[in-house]
Design an enzyme around this catalytic site. Sequence first.
Site, short mmCIF file in Angstrom:
data_model
loop_
_atom_site.label_atom_id
_atom_site.label_comp_id
_atom_site.label_asym_id
_atom_site.label_seq_id
_atom_site.Cartn_x
_atom_site.Cartn_y
_atom_site.Cartn_z
N ASP A 13 -52.64 43.69 -7.29
CA ASP A 13 -52.65 43.63 -5.81
C ASP A 13 -53.99 44.04 -5.22
O ASP A 13 -54.06 44.56 -4.11
CB ASP A 13 -51.54 44.52 -5.20
CG ASP A 13 -50.19 44.21 -5.78
OD1 ASP A 13 -49.90 43.01 -5.94
OD2 ASP A 13 -49.44 45.15 -6.10
N HIS A 41 -50.25 36.34 -5.19
CA HIS A 41 -51.63 36.29 -4.73
C HIS A 41 -51.66 35.79 -3.29
O HIS A 41 -51.39 34.62 -3.02
CB HIS A 41 -52.48 35.40 -5.63
CG HIS A 41 -52.62 35.95 -7.01
ND1 HIS A 41 -53.31 35.32 -8.01
CD2 HIS A 41 -52.17 37.10 -7.56
CE1 HIS A 41 -53.27 36.06 -9.11
NE2 HIS A 41 -52.57 37.14 -8.86
P1 GDP Z 1 -53.58 39.95 -5.43
O1 GDP Z 1 -52.23 39.84 -6.10
O2 GDP Z 1 -54.58 40.71 -6.24
O3 GDP Z 1 -54.10 38.64 -4.96
O4 GDP Z 1 -53.34 40.85 -4.15
P2 GDP Z 1 -52.16 40.74 -3.08
O5 GDP Z 1 -52.20 39.43 -2.44
O6 GDP Z 1 -50.87 41.17 -3.66
O7 GDP Z 1 -52.55 41.90 -2.09
C1 GDP Z 1 -53.71 41.90 -1.36
C2 GDP Z 1 -53.33 41.98 0.12
O8 GDP Z 1 -54.42 42.44 0.84
C3 GDP Z 1 -52.97 40.66 0.74
O9 GDP Z 1 -52.01 40.84 1.73
C4 GDP Z 1 -54.30 40.18 1.34
O10 GDP Z 1 -54.15 39.29 2.45
C5 GDP Z 1 -54.85 41.48 1.79
N1 GDP Z 1 -56.30 41.59 1.78
C6 GDP Z 1 -57.17 41.15 0.84
N2 GDP Z 1 -58.42 41.54 1.15
C7 GDP Z 1 -58.33 42.26 2.30
C8 GDP Z 1 -59.26 42.98 3.09
O11 GDP Z 1 -60.44 43.06 2.80
N3 GDP Z 1 -58.76 43.62 4.19
C9 GDP Z 1 -57.46 43.60 4.55
N4 GDP Z 1 -57.07 44.25 5.64
N5 GDP Z 1 -56.55 42.94 3.82
C10 GDP Z 1 -56.99 42.29 2.71
#
Ligand code: GDP
Length: 428
Positions: A13, A41
């Site tokens: 995440d 993701h």
């Molecule tokens: P992944 O599984 O590694 O792709 O991560 P997830 O999607 O589960 O969690 C990352 C969350 O953080 C998602 O809701 C993204 O939209 C959000 N996100 C990613 N980068 C940023 C950021 O720089 N700032 C904020 N506020 N949210 C972010």
Amino acid sequence: MKTCAIVGINWGDEGKGRMVDLIAEDYDVVVRYQGGSNAGHTVINEYGKFALNLIPSGIFRREVINVLGNGTVIDFEHLSMEVDKLRKAGVYISSENLKISDRAMIVFPYHKELDALEEARLKDKKYGSTKRGIAPAYSDKYQKKGIMAGELLYPEYLKNHLRDILEWKNLTLQNVYNSKPYTLDDAMAWLDKYATEFKSHICDTGVLLREAKKNGKSILFEAQLGALRDIDYGIYPYTSSSTPLASYGPIGSGAPDISLDYVIGVVKAYSSCVGEGPFTAEWFNEEAEELRKAGNEYGAATGRPRRVGPIDILATSYGVTVQKADCIALTKMDVLSYMDKIPVCTGYEVDGVELKSFPLTPVLEKAKPIFIEMDGWKTDISGIRKFEELPKEAQEYVLFIEKKINCPVKYVSVGPDRDAIILRGGDE
Ligand code: GDP
């Protein structure tokens, strides 16, 4: 031409989907090489907001070929649902731009059922499974009791193979869990309903990737989860059942003979963790709730509240090492903007002695975090696109982390949208 992996350095995440969506523009092929529909993701772009479970995050770029490699386990019912959702949002998906390895394993309904039955049996000792059948499907693979996606192209072979497997599987379902057996007709009907539409997507992805490489195409490997959930190097047994390490990318894709040129490790500006297991820097009570809310830390695949805490230097340095990261994308910096002081977990102590390296689970369970505090910046940074324009305290936070984990922070993400990113330094 270049091959690159985007991988998680922590517990998952970290924001990998968002980074792949951003970077896929420069790549011709995007491959998911491990895991199954338990990923989530999150991608936000002109099509809307999506939590991609199985489909590679390159799917939004029309010219990109997306591959589900042999290292993945595929629930065709889930895939079918995900494809429908994306198509409804206007995303183009066909057998031209979504390829499935003939060696990927199929997740059947009985895998999901076994996952739930075992979690229920474990009660308060549960692993925190997403109950999407991932662990039972991988166990079957290594017991040589799995069905490969490519068998769908050989119906007689498939039917005979599945008959033998069900005979064995039903012994467990009935005798261990006191549950109903699966008939061959049930399993074949399920495949007919959900897998048939994907037959034209199935191919030898090794041939495809080698051909792409020969023709000068670039390949991006997209990992699920993070280093600390790796089955071999993570916090076993609170791990995933697969290998989210960059070095497994080519192996889980179909072309173990292709090597990686570059690895981007994704690190969150604080820590979060879904599920069970030791999480040393964890916060509890109000401060946890405040950070969870600020970062919207609720599982993309399951909606579960994530455990949260300050960034963990020891765990992150370990992740950087096992991922062999060339650079870091530090995400969610904007989330920390509300804090007066920003704690950082710089190491662990066990019985009064500071550890020199990330330990094995029995020691990890006894580890206590060592915290320091850095100054906060207390201002909205989500609109900033240049590193020099960040408040001094935010710059110092980034520089401190990169020094401590010994890996350059090349990207600083300040929001979930595609363009909310600060790029430091030149291209790889
Ligand atoms: P992944 O599984 O590694 O792709 O991560 P997830 O999607 O589960 O969690 C990352 C969350 O953080 C998602 O809701 C993204 O939209 C959000 N996100 C990613 N980068 C940023 C950021 O720089 N700032 C904020 N506020 N949210 C972010």
